[in-house]
Design a protein around this motif. Sequence first.
Motif, PDB file in Angstrom:
ATOM      1  N   ALA A 340       1.020  -1.130   0.075  1.00  0.00           N
ATOM      2  CA  ALA A 340       0.268  -0.095   0.009  1.00  0.00           C
ATOM      3  C   ALA A 340       0.982   1.202   0.017  1.00  0.00           C
ATOM      4  O   ALA A 340       2.109   1.262   0.533  1.00  0.00           O
ATOM      5  CB  ALA A 340      -0.914   0.022   1.372  1.00  0.00           C
ATOM      6  N   GLY A 371      -8.972  -1.256  -5.289  1.00  0.00           N
ATOM      7  CA  GLY A 371      -7.810  -0.754  -4.315  1.00  0.00           C
ATOM      8  C   GLY A 371      -7.630   0.803  -3.961  1.00  0.00           C
ATOM      9  O   GLY A 371      -6.692   1.111  -3.412  1.00  0.00           O
ATOM     10  N   TRP A 398      -4.020   0.126  -2.445  1.00  0.00           N
ATOM     11  CA  TRP A 398      -3.660  -1.005  -2.323  1.00  0.00           C
ATOM     12  C   TRP A 398      -3.483  -2.119  -3.264  1.00  0.00           C
ATOM     13  O   TRP A 398      -4.442  -1.874  -4.293  1.00  0.00           O
ATOM     14  CB  TRP A 398      -4.634  -1.983  -1.267  1.00  0.00           C
ATOM     15  CG  TRP A 398      -4.126  -3.273  -0.828  1.00  0.00           C
ATOM     16  CD1 TRP A 398      -3.346  -3.659   0.004  1.00  0.00           C
ATOM     17  CD2 TRP A 398      -4.457  -4.592  -1.582  1.00  0.00           C
ATOM     18  NE1 TRP A 398      -3.225  -5.161   0.049  1.00  0.00           N
ATOM     19  CE2 TRP A 398      -3.990  -5.407  -1.210  1.00  0.00           C
ATOM     20  CE3 TRP A 398      -5.468  -4.704  -2.745  1.00  0.00           C
ATOM     21  CZ2 TRP A 398      -4.175  -6.768  -1.579  1.00  0.00           C
ATOM     22  CZ3 TRP A 398      -5.556  -5.882  -3.087  1.00  0.00           C
ATOM     23  CH2 TRP A 398      -4.870  -7.095  -2.369  1.00  0.00           C
ATOM     24  N   ALA A 399      -2.594  -2.982  -3.469  1.00  0.00           N
ATOM     25  CA  ALA A 399      -2.521  -4.143  -4.424  1.00  0.00           C
ATOM     26  C   ALA A 399      -1.667  -5.093  -3.965  1.00  0.00           C
ATOM     27  O   ALA A 399      -1.087  -5.144  -3.117  1.00  0.00           O
ATOM     28  CB  ALA A 399      -2.112  -3.207  -5.789  1.00  0.00           C
ATOM     29  N   ARG A 408      -1.531   1.827 -10.069  1.00  0.00           N
ATOM     30  CA  ARG A 408      -2.808   2.187  -9.575  1.00  0.00           C
ATOM     31  C   ARG A 408      -2.766   3.742  -9.086  1.00  0.00           C
ATOM     32  O   ARG A 408      -3.661   4.468  -9.151  1.00  0.00           O
ATOM     33  CB  ARG A 408      -3.324   1.300  -8.556  1.00  0.00           C
ATOM     34  CG  ARG A 408      -3.945   0.071  -9.064  1.00  0.00           C
ATOM     35  CD  ARG A 408      -4.497  -0.694  -7.951  1.00  0.00           C
ATOM     36  NE  ARG A 408      -5.289  -1.806  -8.437  1.00  0.00           N
ATOM     37  CZ  ARG A 408      -5.687  -2.835  -7.974  1.00  0.00           C
ATOM     38  NH1 ARG A 408      -5.479  -2.858  -6.496  1.00  0.00           N
ATOM     39  NH2 ARG A 408      -6.328  -4.011  -8.417  1.00  0.00           N
TER      40      ARG A 408
END
Length: 510
Positions: A340, A371, A398-399, A408
Amino acid sequence: MAKQHYFSKILIANRGEIAVRIMRTCRDMGIATVAVYSDSDRKALHVQYADEAYYLGGNAARESYLVIEKIIGVAREAKADAIHPGYGFLAENPEFCQACHDEGITFIGPDSHAIKAMGNKTLARELMMQAQVPIVPGTTDPLTTDQEKSRESASRIGFPLMIKAAAGGGGKGMRIVEKEADFASALRGAQSEALSSFGDGTVYLEKYLTSPHHIEIQILADVDGNTVYLFERECSIQRRHQKVIEECPSPFIDDALRHEMGQAAIEVAKAVNYHNAGTVEFMVDASKKYYFLEMNTRLQVEHPITELVTGKDLVQLQIMIAAGEKLPFNQNELTMNGAAMECRIYAEDPENNFIPSPGKIQQLSVASGPGIRDDCGVFEGYEIPIFYDPLISKLCVWAESRDLVLARMKRALTEYNVVGVRTNIALHQQILNNPHFQRGVYDTTFIDRYIQNAQKSKVKEKEMLAIAAAAIFHHQKVTHGEENVTLSQDRAQKNRWKEYGRQRILSSRI
Protein backbone atom coordinates in the motif's frame (compact mmCIF):
# COMPACT_ATOMS: atom_id res chain seq x y z
CA MET A 1 -18.28 -8.60 21.06
CA ALA A 2 -21.22 -7.00 22.83
CA LYS A 3 -21.82 -3.34 22.05
CA GLN A 4 -22.18 -2.42 25.74
CA HIS A 5 -18.48 -3.12 26.28
CA TYR A 6 -17.65 0.08 24.42
CA PHE A 7 -18.87 3.68 24.67
CA SER A 8 -22.25 5.26 23.95
CA LYS A 9 -20.89 8.59 22.69
CA ILE A 10 -17.42 9.76 21.65
CA LEU A 11 -16.31 13.36 21.16
CA ILE A 12 -13.70 13.78 18.42
CA ALA A 13 -11.41 16.62 19.49
CA ASN A 14 -10.20 17.35 15.98
CA ARG A 15 -11.27 18.48 12.53
CA GLY A 16 -10.96 17.64 8.83
CA GLU A 17 -10.29 14.24 7.35
CA ILE A 18 -9.10 12.56 10.57
CA ALA A 19 -12.28 13.57 12.41
CA VAL A 20 -14.41 12.13 9.60
CA ARG A 21 -12.30 8.97 9.49
CA ILE A 22 -12.78 8.36 13.25
CA MET A 23 -16.51 9.05 12.98
CA ARG A 24 -16.87 6.42 10.27
CA THR A 25 -15.52 3.70 12.55
CA CYS A 26 -17.73 4.94 15.39
CA ARG A 27 -20.72 4.66 13.08
CA ASP A 28 -19.67 1.10 12.16
CA MET A 29 -19.58 0.30 15.89
CA GLY A 30 -22.94 1.92 16.65
CA ILE A 31 -21.35 4.71 18.72
CA ALA A 32 -22.76 8.26 18.56
CA THR A 33 -20.29 11.02 17.67
CA VAL A 34 -19.80 14.62 18.75
CA ALA A 35 -17.97 17.18 16.58
CA VAL A 36 -16.47 20.47 17.71
CA TYR A 37 -15.84 23.38 15.39
CA SER A 38 -14.41 26.89 15.12
CA ASP A 39 -15.84 29.88 13.23
CA SER A 40 -14.14 28.92 9.96
CA ASP A 41 -15.27 25.28 10.28
CA ARG A 42 -19.02 25.90 10.61
CA LYS A 43 -19.70 24.17 7.28
CA ALA A 44 -16.85 21.64 7.46
CA LEU A 45 -17.41 18.01 6.50
CA HIS A 46 -16.72 16.66 9.98
CA VAL A 47 -19.43 18.95 11.39
CA GLN A 48 -21.96 17.66 8.86
CA TYR A 49 -21.02 14.01 9.39
CA ALA A 50 -21.27 13.93 13.20
CA ASP A 51 -24.43 13.12 15.15
CA GLU A 52 -23.98 16.29 17.20
CA ALA A 53 -21.81 19.39 16.72
CA TYR A 54 -20.80 22.07 19.24
CA TYR A 55 -19.32 25.51 18.63
CA LEU A 56 -15.93 26.34 20.18
CA GLY A 57 -15.51 29.90 18.91
CA GLY A 58 -12.60 31.69 17.29
CA ASN A 59 -10.67 30.80 14.16
CA ALA A 60 -7.11 30.10 15.24
CA ALA A 61 -6.41 26.78 16.94
CA ARG A 62 -5.34 28.55 20.14
CA GLU A 63 -8.87 29.97 20.35
CA SER A 64 -10.67 26.70 19.63
CA TYR A 65 -9.15 23.25 19.14
CA LEU A 66 -6.29 23.86 21.59
CA VAL A 67 -8.41 25.13 24.48
CA ILE A 68 -8.69 22.22 26.92
CA GLU A 69 -11.43 23.83 29.02
CA LYS A 70 -13.67 24.32 25.99
CA ILE A 71 -13.25 20.72 24.80
CA ILE A 72 -13.93 19.30 28.27
CA GLY A 73 -16.91 21.63 28.65
CA VAL A 74 -18.45 20.37 25.40
CA ALA A 75 -17.87 16.74 26.42
CA ARG A 76 -19.63 17.42 29.70
CA GLU A 77 -22.55 19.17 27.99
CA ALA A 78 -22.91 16.47 25.33
CA LYS A 79 -22.55 13.70 27.93
CA ALA A 80 -19.76 12.05 25.95
CA ASP A 81 -18.12 9.21 27.86
CA ALA A 82 -14.90 9.22 25.78
CA ILE A 83 -12.75 11.60 23.71
CA HIS A 84 -10.67 10.65 20.69
CA PRO A 85 -7.98 13.29 20.04
CA GLY A 86 -7.03 12.24 16.49
CA TYR A 87 -3.58 13.63 15.69
CA GLY A 88 -2.16 17.11 16.07
CA PHE A 89 -3.76 19.74 18.32
CA LEU A 90 -4.17 18.14 21.80
CA ALA A 91 -3.43 14.53 20.82
CA GLU A 92 -0.03 14.44 22.56
CA ASN A 93 -0.79 16.87 25.36
CA PRO A 94 -0.47 15.13 28.76
CA GLU A 95 -2.44 17.92 30.48
CA PHE A 96 -5.41 17.27 28.20
CA CYS A 97 -5.20 13.53 28.86
CA GLN A 98 -5.12 14.17 32.61
CA ALA A 99 -8.02 16.64 32.37
CA CYS A 100 -10.13 13.95 30.71
CA HIS A 101 -9.21 11.50 33.46
CA ASP A 102 -10.04 14.03 36.19
CA GLU A 103 -13.44 14.63 34.59
CA GLY A 104 -14.17 10.89 34.41
CA ILE A 105 -13.99 10.86 30.61
CA THR A 106 -11.99 8.12 28.86
CA PHE A 107 -9.10 9.43 26.78
CA ILE A 108 -8.70 7.15 23.75
CA GLY A 109 -4.95 6.86 23.81
CA PRO A 110 -2.14 6.21 26.29
CA ASP A 111 -2.06 7.65 29.79
CA SER A 112 -0.55 11.04 30.61
CA HIS A 113 2.65 9.49 32.01
CA ALA A 114 3.49 7.79 28.70
CA ILE A 115 2.59 10.89 26.68
CA LYS A 116 4.79 13.07 28.87
CA ALA A 117 7.70 10.64 28.90
CA MET A 118 7.78 10.14 25.12
CA GLY A 119 6.82 13.75 24.32
CA ASN A 120 10.02 15.04 25.88
CA LYS A 121 12.63 13.93 23.35
CA THR A 122 15.61 14.14 25.69
CA LEU A 123 13.83 12.13 28.41
CA ALA A 124 12.77 9.59 25.77
CA ARG A 125 16.40 9.19 24.70
CA GLU A 126 17.40 8.48 28.29
CA LEU A 127 14.65 5.87 28.64
CA MET A 128 15.78 4.18 25.43
CA MET A 129 19.36 4.02 26.65
CA GLN A 130 18.11 2.30 29.82
CA ALA A 131 16.05 -0.12 27.69
CA GLN A 132 19.14 -0.77 25.51
CA VAL A 133 17.39 0.43 22.36
CA PRO A 134 19.94 2.00 19.96
CA ILE A 135 19.74 5.80 19.74
CA VAL A 136 21.39 8.30 17.40
CA PRO A 137 24.53 9.74 19.05
CA GLY A 138 23.77 13.12 20.59
CA THR A 139 23.26 15.08 23.79
CA THR A 140 21.41 13.39 26.63
CA ASP A 141 20.56 16.72 28.30
CA PRO A 142 18.90 19.79 26.78
CA LEU A 143 21.24 22.55 25.65
CA THR A 144 21.74 25.37 28.12
CA THR A 145 21.77 29.07 27.29
CA ASP A 146 25.57 28.96 27.58
CA GLN A 147 26.67 29.33 23.95
CA GLU A 148 30.19 28.08 24.61
CA LYS A 149 28.97 24.87 26.27
CA SER A 150 26.55 24.26 23.42
CA ARG A 151 29.37 24.73 20.92
CA GLU A 152 31.54 22.27 22.85
CA SER A 153 28.72 19.70 22.79
CA ALA A 154 28.39 20.18 19.06
CA SER A 155 32.12 19.71 18.51
CA ARG A 156 32.08 16.46 20.51
CA ILE A 157 29.27 15.04 18.35
CA GLY A 158 30.82 16.30 15.12
CA PHE A 159 29.36 17.89 12.00
CA PRO A 160 27.00 17.54 10.24
CA LEU A 161 24.50 17.43 13.09
CA MET A 162 20.86 18.24 13.80
CA ILE A 163 19.41 20.66 16.31
CA LYS A 164 15.98 19.40 17.39
CA ALA A 165 13.18 20.69 19.61
CA ALA A 166 12.85 18.67 22.81
CA ALA A 167 9.09 19.22 23.05
CA GLY A 168 7.89 18.73 19.49
CA GLY A 169 8.15 17.17 16.06
CA GLY A 170 6.89 17.57 12.51
CA GLY A 171 10.07 19.32 11.43
CA LYS A 172 9.44 22.33 13.72
CA GLY A 173 12.41 23.65 15.69
CA MET A 174 14.77 21.53 13.60
CA ARG A 175 17.95 22.61 11.81
CA ILE A 176 20.65 20.68 9.93
CA VAL A 177 24.07 22.22 10.57
CA GLU A 178 26.78 21.29 8.07
CA LYS A 179 29.70 23.19 9.62
CA GLU A 180 30.67 24.85 12.90
CA ALA A 181 30.51 28.38 11.46
CA ASP A 182 26.74 28.00 10.99
CA PHE A 183 26.03 26.56 14.44
CA ALA A 184 25.29 29.71 16.45
CA SER A 185 22.71 31.15 14.04
CA ALA A 186 21.07 27.74 13.51
CA LEU A 187 20.79 27.27 17.27
CA ARG A 188 19.06 30.64 17.69
CA GLY A 189 16.68 29.85 14.84
CA ALA A 190 15.78 26.40 16.20
CA GLN A 191 15.20 27.71 19.74
CA SER A 192 13.01 30.55 18.46
CA GLU A 193 10.90 28.26 16.26
CA ALA A 194 10.56 25.66 19.04
CA LEU A 195 9.34 28.33 21.45
CA SER A 196 6.85 29.65 18.88
CA SER A 197 5.54 26.19 17.91
CA PHE A 198 5.48 24.38 21.26
CA GLY A 199 5.81 27.06 23.93
CA ASP A 200 9.15 25.50 24.87
CA GLY A 201 12.44 26.62 23.33
CA THR A 202 14.44 23.66 24.68
CA VAL A 203 16.55 21.90 22.03
CA TYR A 204 19.09 19.08 21.89
CA LEU A 205 21.66 17.77 19.41
CA GLU A 206 21.83 14.61 17.32
CA LYS A 207 24.40 13.35 14.86
CA TYR A 208 23.07 13.81 11.33
CA LEU A 209 22.98 10.50 9.51
CA THR A 210 23.89 10.77 5.85
CA SER A 211 21.25 9.41 3.44
CA PRO A 212 19.19 7.53 6.05
CA HIS A 213 15.80 5.86 5.76
CA HIS A 214 12.94 7.00 8.00
CA ILE A 215 11.14 3.84 9.09
CA GLU A 216 8.31 3.72 11.59
CA ILE A 217 6.80 0.72 13.36
CA GLN A 218 3.12 0.64 14.29
CA ILE A 219 2.43 -0.88 17.70
CA LEU A 220 -0.68 -1.77 19.69
CA ALA A 221 -0.77 -2.56 23.39
CA ASP A 222 -3.68 -3.35 25.70
CA VAL A 223 -4.01 -2.50 29.38
CA ASP A 224 -2.84 -6.00 30.35
CA GLY A 225 0.52 -5.40 28.67
CA ASN A 226 -0.05 -7.52 25.55
CA THR A 227 1.92 -5.69 22.87
CA VAL A 228 2.30 -6.35 19.13
CA TYR A 229 3.81 -4.59 16.14
CA LEU A 230 1.88 -4.20 12.89
CA PHE A 231 4.96 -4.01 10.67
CA GLU A 232 6.58 -0.91 9.19
CA ARG A 233 5.90 2.14 7.09
CA GLU A 234 8.58 3.64 4.85
CA CYS A 235 8.43 7.42 5.35
CA SER A 236 11.61 8.62 3.65
CA ILE A 237 9.95 10.75 0.95
CA GLN A 238 9.99 14.04 2.84
CA ARG A 239 10.10 17.75 2.08
CA ARG A 240 11.43 20.00 4.84
CA HIS A 241 11.32 17.06 7.27
CA GLN A 242 7.61 16.50 6.61
CA LYS A 243 6.34 13.29 5.05
CA VAL A 244 4.94 13.42 1.52
CA ILE A 245 4.54 9.77 0.45
CA GLU A 246 4.54 6.66 2.65
CA GLU A 247 4.44 2.99 1.71
CA CYS A 248 4.14 -0.41 3.33
CA PRO A 249 6.08 -2.63 3.28
CA SER A 250 9.34 -0.73 2.89
CA PRO A 251 11.32 -1.73 -0.22
CA PHE A 252 14.47 -1.31 1.90
CA ILE A 253 13.61 -3.57 4.86
CA ASP A 254 14.04 -7.35 4.82
CA ASP A 255 12.19 -9.85 7.02
CA ALA A 256 15.00 -10.22 9.56
CA LEU A 257 15.36 -6.47 10.09
CA ARG A 258 11.57 -6.04 10.17
CA HIS A 259 11.31 -8.54 13.03
CA GLU A 260 14.27 -7.03 14.91
CA MET A 261 12.91 -3.48 14.65
CA GLY A 262 9.43 -4.70 15.58
CA GLN A 263 10.76 -6.27 18.75
CA ALA A 264 12.71 -3.08 19.54
CA ALA A 265 9.49 -1.06 19.14
CA ILE A 266 7.76 -3.38 21.60
CA GLU A 267 10.58 -2.78 24.10
CA VAL A 268 10.13 0.97 23.62
CA ALA A 269 6.42 0.66 24.46
CA LYS A 270 7.05 -1.52 27.49
CA ALA A 271 9.64 0.95 28.82
CA VAL A 272 6.81 3.39 29.58
CA ASN A 273 4.03 0.84 30.27
CA TYR A 274 2.35 1.96 27.06
CA HIS A 275 -1.19 1.03 26.03
CA ASN A 276 -3.29 1.87 22.96
CA ALA A 277 -1.93 2.66 19.47
CA GLY A 278 1.48 4.26 19.00
CA THR A 279 4.27 4.56 16.49
CA VAL A 280 7.98 4.14 17.11
CA GLU A 281 10.13 5.97 14.57
CA PHE A 282 13.64 4.89 13.61
CA MET A 283 16.40 6.18 11.38
CA VAL A 284 18.13 3.39 9.44
CA ASP A 285 21.48 3.98 7.78
CA ALA A 286 22.76 2.50 4.52
CA SER A 287 24.25 -0.50 6.33
CA LYS A 288 20.82 -1.20 7.92
CA LYS A 289 21.80 -0.14 11.42
CA TYR A 290 18.75 1.39 13.08
CA TYR A 291 18.45 4.07 15.75
CA PHE A 292 15.47 5.18 17.85
CA LEU A 293 14.22 8.60 16.75
CA GLU A 294 11.01 9.22 18.70
CA MET A 295 7.66 7.74 19.66
CA ASN A 296 4.40 9.31 18.55
CA THR A 297 1.84 8.57 21.23
CA ARG A 298 -1.17 8.78 18.92
CA LEU A 299 -2.63 7.64 15.63
CA GLN A 300 -0.42 8.57 12.67
CA VAL A 301 -1.50 10.47 9.57
CA GLU A 302 -0.34 7.52 7.45
CA HIS A 303 -2.13 4.80 9.45
CA PRO A 304 -4.45 3.83 6.52
CA ILE A 305 -1.69 1.98 4.66
CA THR A 306 -1.12 -0.25 7.68
CA GLU A 307 -4.86 -0.93 7.77
CA LEU A 308 -4.83 -1.82 4.07
CA VAL A 309 -2.04 -4.42 4.34
CA THR A 310 -3.10 -5.93 7.69
CA GLY A 311 -6.90 -5.74 7.38
CA LYS A 312 -7.10 -4.21 10.89
CA ASP A 313 -9.12 -1.09 11.76
CA LEU A 314 -6.72 0.77 14.06
CA VAL A 315 -9.37 3.22 15.29
CA GLN A 316 -11.68 0.36 16.23
CA LEU A 317 -8.81 -1.28 18.09
CA GLN A 318 -8.02 2.00 19.87
CA ILE A 319 -11.61 2.22 21.07
CA MET A 320 -11.64 -1.42 22.20
CA ILE A 321 -8.38 -1.02 24.14
CA ALA A 322 -9.61 2.21 25.77
CA ALA A 323 -12.75 0.32 26.86
CA GLY A 324 -10.56 -2.25 28.63
CA GLU A 325 -10.67 -5.03 26.02
CA LYS A 326 -7.70 -7.28 25.35
CA LEU A 327 -6.10 -7.40 21.91
CA PRO A 328 -8.09 -9.94 19.85
CA PHE A 329 -4.94 -11.36 18.22
CA ASN A 330 -1.30 -12.10 18.99
CA GLN A 331 1.87 -11.39 17.00
CA ASN A 332 1.82 -14.76 15.18
CA GLU A 333 -1.65 -14.04 13.83
CA LEU A 334 -0.61 -10.80 12.13
CA THR A 335 0.40 -10.94 8.47
CA MET A 336 0.96 -8.50 5.62
CA ASN A 337 -1.14 -8.90 2.52
CA GLY A 338 0.08 -7.04 -0.57
CA ALA A 339 1.41 -3.49 -0.55
CA ALA A 340 0.00 0.00 0.00
CA MET A 341 1.00 3.62 -0.56
CA GLU A 342 -0.28 6.99 0.61
CA CYS A 343 0.05 10.36 -1.14
CA ARG A 344 -0.82 13.40 0.98
CA ILE A 345 -2.69 15.88 -1.18
CA TYR A 346 -2.29 19.44 0.09
CA ALA A 347 -3.73 22.77 -0.99
CA GLU A 348 -0.38 24.42 -1.65
CA ASP A 349 1.31 26.20 -4.53
CA PRO A 350 4.27 24.22 -5.95
CA GLU A 351 5.41 27.18 -8.06
CA ASN A 352 5.49 29.53 -5.07
CA ASN A 353 7.64 27.59 -2.62
CA PHE A 354 4.67 25.37 -1.64
CA ILE A 355 2.94 28.08 0.38
CA PRO A 356 -0.63 27.18 1.45
CA SER A 357 -3.29 27.83 -1.18
CA PRO A 358 -6.53 28.60 0.71
CA GLY A 359 -9.72 29.29 -1.19
CA LYS A 360 -12.94 27.79 -2.49
CA ILE A 361 -12.91 24.35 -4.11
CA GLN A 362 -14.93 25.01 -7.25
CA GLN A 363 -14.73 21.47 -8.60
CA LEU A 364 -13.64 18.22 -6.98
CA SER A 365 -13.33 14.83 -8.64
CA VAL A 366 -11.74 12.13 -6.47
CA ALA A 367 -10.13 8.91 -7.59
CA SER A 368 -11.96 5.60 -7.33
CA GLY A 369 -11.79 2.02 -8.55
CA PRO A 370 -10.12 -1.17 -7.33
CA GLY A 371 -7.74 -0.75 -4.41
CA ILE A 372 -8.38 2.99 -3.93
CA ARG A 373 -9.07 4.60 -0.54
CA ASP A 374 -9.55 8.36 -0.23
CA ASP A 375 -9.60 9.78 3.31
CA CYS A 376 -10.95 13.22 2.41
CA GLY A 377 -12.00 16.11 4.63
CA VAL A 378 -13.38 18.52 2.01
CA PHE A 379 -16.14 18.73 -0.60
CA GLU A 380 -17.01 20.71 -3.71
CA GLY A 381 -17.86 24.26 -2.68
CA TYR A 382 -15.86 24.02 0.58
CA GLU A 383 -13.66 26.98 1.49
CA ILE A 384 -10.21 25.86 2.67
CA PRO A 385 -9.34 28.15 5.62
CA ILE A 386 -5.96 29.75 6.22
CA PHE A 387 -5.88 28.85 9.90
CA TYR A 388 -5.03 25.13 9.76
CA ASP A 389 -2.92 22.56 7.96
CA PRO A 390 -4.10 22.62 4.29
CA LEU A 391 -4.45 18.83 3.94
CA ILE A 392 -7.18 18.01 1.43
CA SER A 393 -6.94 14.25 1.31
CA LYS A 394 -4.89 11.15 1.98
CA LEU A 395 -5.03 9.20 -1.26
CA CYS A 396 -4.19 5.55 -0.55
CA VAL A 397 -3.78 2.61 -2.89
CA TRP A 398 -3.59 -1.14 -2.18
CA ALA A 399 -2.58 -3.93 -4.58
CA GLU A 400 -1.03 -7.39 -4.55
CA SER A 401 2.42 -6.02 -5.48
CA ARG A 402 4.38 -2.76 -5.33
CA ASP A 403 4.47 -2.55 -9.14
CA LEU A 404 0.69 -2.64 -9.30
CA VAL A 405 0.47 -0.11 -6.45
CA LEU A 406 2.61 2.28 -8.50
CA ALA A 407 0.43 1.79 -11.57
CA ARG A 408 -2.78 2.31 -9.59
CA MET A 409 -1.47 5.39 -7.81
CA LYS A 410 -0.40 6.95 -11.12
CA ARG A 411 -3.88 6.32 -12.50
CA ALA A 412 -5.54 7.62 -9.32
CA LEU A 413 -3.54 10.86 -9.43
CA THR A 414 -4.67 11.54 -13.01
CA GLU A 415 -8.29 11.07 -11.87
CA TYR A 416 -7.93 13.39 -8.87
CA ASN A 417 -9.02 16.84 -10.00
CA VAL A 418 -9.22 19.95 -7.80
CA VAL A 419 -10.24 23.30 -9.29
CA GLY A 420 -10.10 26.56 -7.35
CA VAL A 421 -6.95 25.99 -5.30
CA ARG A 422 -3.48 24.84 -6.22
CA THR A 423 -2.36 21.38 -5.06
CA ASN A 424 0.79 19.26 -4.90
CA ILE A 425 -0.58 16.51 -7.19
CA ALA A 426 2.06 17.31 -9.82
CA LEU A 427 4.78 16.77 -7.20
CA HIS A 428 3.45 13.28 -6.48
CA GLN A 429 3.36 12.49 -10.18
CA GLN A 430 6.93 13.69 -10.56
CA ILE A 431 8.06 11.43 -7.71
CA LEU A 432 6.20 8.38 -9.01
CA ASN A 433 7.70 8.82 -12.48
CA ASN A 434 11.25 8.96 -11.13
CA PRO A 435 13.13 5.73 -12.00
CA HIS A 436 14.89 5.64 -8.61
CA PHE A 437 11.57 5.76 -6.76
CA GLN A 438 10.07 3.18 -9.10
CA ARG A 439 12.91 0.79 -8.20
CA GLY A 440 12.44 1.55 -4.49
CA VAL A 441 15.94 3.02 -4.27
CA TYR A 442 15.54 6.18 -2.22
CA ASP A 443 16.15 7.73 1.20
CA THR A 444 15.33 10.98 3.02
CA THR A 445 17.47 13.03 0.60
CA PHE A 446 15.39 11.97 -2.43
CA ILE A 447 13.34 15.14 -2.96
CA ASP A 448 16.33 17.43 -2.46
CA ARG A 449 18.42 15.44 -4.95
CA TYR A 450 15.94 14.56 -7.68
CA ILE A 451 12.83 16.74 -7.40
CA GLN A 452 13.71 20.20 -6.12
CA ASN A 453 16.64 20.54 -8.51
CA ALA A 454 14.35 19.60 -11.39
CA GLN A 455 11.82 22.22 -10.28
CA LYS A 456 14.53 24.87 -10.12
CA SER A 457 15.61 23.90 -13.64
CA LYS A 458 12.03 24.30 -14.88
CA VAL A 459 11.85 27.79 -13.37
CA LYS A 460 15.17 28.73 -15.02
CA GLU A 461 13.90 27.30 -18.31
CA LYS A 462 10.80 29.52 -18.14
CA GLU A 463 12.98 32.55 -17.42
CA MET A 464 15.21 31.76 -20.41
CA LEU A 465 12.17 31.37 -22.69
CA ALA A 466 10.84 34.74 -21.54
CA ILE A 467 14.20 36.37 -22.25
CA ALA A 468 14.36 34.71 -25.67
CA ALA A 469 10.83 35.87 -26.52
CA ALA A 470 11.72 39.46 -25.56
CA ALA A 471 14.87 39.30 -27.69
CA ILE A 472 12.92 38.01 -30.73
CA PHE A 473 10.30 40.75 -30.31
CA HIS A 474 13.02 43.42 -30.16
CA HIS A 475 14.75 41.96 -33.23
CA GLN A 476 11.47 41.96 -35.22
CA LYS A 477 10.79 45.55 -34.21
CA VAL A 478 14.22 46.73 -35.37
CA THR A 479 14.37 44.63 -38.55
CA HIS A 480 10.80 44.76 -39.89
CA GLY A 481 9.33 47.93 -38.46
CA GLU A 482 6.30 48.65 -36.26
CA GLU A 483 3.57 47.45 -38.69
CA ASN A 484 4.98 43.95 -39.21
CA VAL A 485 5.67 43.65 -35.51
CA THR A 486 2.00 44.46 -34.81
CA LEU A 487 0.94 41.60 -37.09
CA SER A 488 3.37 39.29 -35.28
CA GLN A 489 1.94 40.47 -31.97
CA ASP A 490 -1.60 39.64 -33.12
CA ARG A 491 -0.54 36.12 -34.05
CA ALA A 492 1.43 35.78 -30.82
CA GLN A 493 -1.59 37.01 -28.86
CA LYS A 494 -3.74 34.26 -30.39
CA ASN A 495 -1.07 31.71 -29.59
CA ARG A 496 -0.84 33.01 -26.04
CA TRP A 497 -4.62 32.57 -25.58
CA LYS A 498 -4.22 28.98 -26.78
CA GLU A 499 -1.36 28.50 -24.36
CA TYR A 500 -3.39 30.10 -21.56
CA GLY A 501 -6.23 27.69 -22.26
CA ARG A 502 -3.88 24.75 -22.07
CA GLN A 503 -2.37 26.04 -18.84
CA ARG A 504 -5.83 26.43 -17.28
CA ILE A 505 -6.66 22.82 -18.11
CA LEU A 506 -3.35 21.62 -16.72
CA SER A 507 -3.53 23.84 -13.62
CA SER A 508 -6.83 22.25 -12.68
CA ARG A 509 -4.83 19.07 -12.09
CA ILE A 510 -1.96 20.73 -10.21
